[in-house]
Design a protein around this motif. Structure first.
Motif, PDB file in Angstrom:
ATOM      1  N   HIS A 271      -7.827  -4.492   2.288  1.00 56.87           N
ATOM      2  CA  HIS A 271      -7.238  -3.314   2.924  1.00 56.87           C
ATOM      3  C   HIS A 271      -7.655  -2.051   2.182  1.00 56.87           C
ATOM      4  N   ALA A 272      -7.563  -2.063   0.870  1.00 54.26           N
ATOM      5  CA  ALA A 272      -7.948  -0.898   0.072  1.00 54.26           C
ATOM      6  C   ALA A 272      -9.413  -0.539   0.311  1.00 54.26           C
TER       7      ALA A 272
ATOM      8  N   VAL B 204      -1.633   0.418  -4.836  1.00 59.44           N
ATOM      9  CA  VAL B 204      -0.624  -0.522  -4.353  1.00 59.44           C
ATOM     10  C   VAL B 204       0.459  -0.655  -5.409  1.00 59.44           C
TER      11      VAL B 204
ATOM     12  N   CYS C 141       0.859  -1.182   0.000  1.00 59.61           N
ATOM     13  CA  CYS C 141       0.000   0.000   0.000  1.00 59.61           C
ATOM     14  C   CYS C 141       0.894   1.230   0.000  1.00 59.61           C
TER      15      CYS C 141
ATOM     16  N   ALA D 225      -4.811  -7.483   0.176  1.00 60.40           N
ATOM     17  CA  ALA D 225      -4.507  -6.153  -0.366  1.00 60.40           C
ATOM     18  C   ALA D 225      -5.793  -5.453  -0.787  1.00 60.40           C
TER      19      ALA D 225
ATOM     20  N   HIS E  66      -7.440   3.361   0.855  1.00 58.15           N
ATOM     21  CA  HIS E  66      -6.094   3.504   0.292  1.00 58.15           C
ATOM     22  C   HIS E  66      -6.073   2.768  -1.052  1.00 58.15           C
TER      23      HIS E  66
END
Length: 79
Positions: free
Chosen positions: A51-52, A60, A31, A48, A57
């Motif tokens: 998380h985004a 990556v 990230c 990933a 966020h």
């Protein structure tokens, strides 16, 4: 808040969640907002992407040796 900035990987040895859960991953993504290391969409748990989605966020970078591409989860495109 800048979405892309210099970061240090929080867990340079692997996917942060997979390491905690003793899970496996295929490839890693870094990230570029906070340094979270998560597993890719080919991995069973797709940390990933999770998380985004949970943090907002979006960008990556591949955390694989010899790769330097970036991906935007919002636009589903290389950047």
């Amino acid at each position: 808040m800048a979405m892309v900035r210099p970061v240090s990987p929080r867990t340079p040895d692997g996917c942060e969640e997979c390491l905690k859960e003793h899970s496996t991953w295929v490839h890693l993504r870094l990230c570029l907002t906070c340094g979270h290391v998560g597993c890719c969409d080919s991995s069973p748990l797709k940390h990933a992407r999770r998380h985004a989605a949970s943090t907002g966020h979006p960008i990556v970078q591949s955390f694989e040796p010899g790769e330097d591409w970036r991906w935007c989860f919002v636009h589903e495109a290389l950047v």
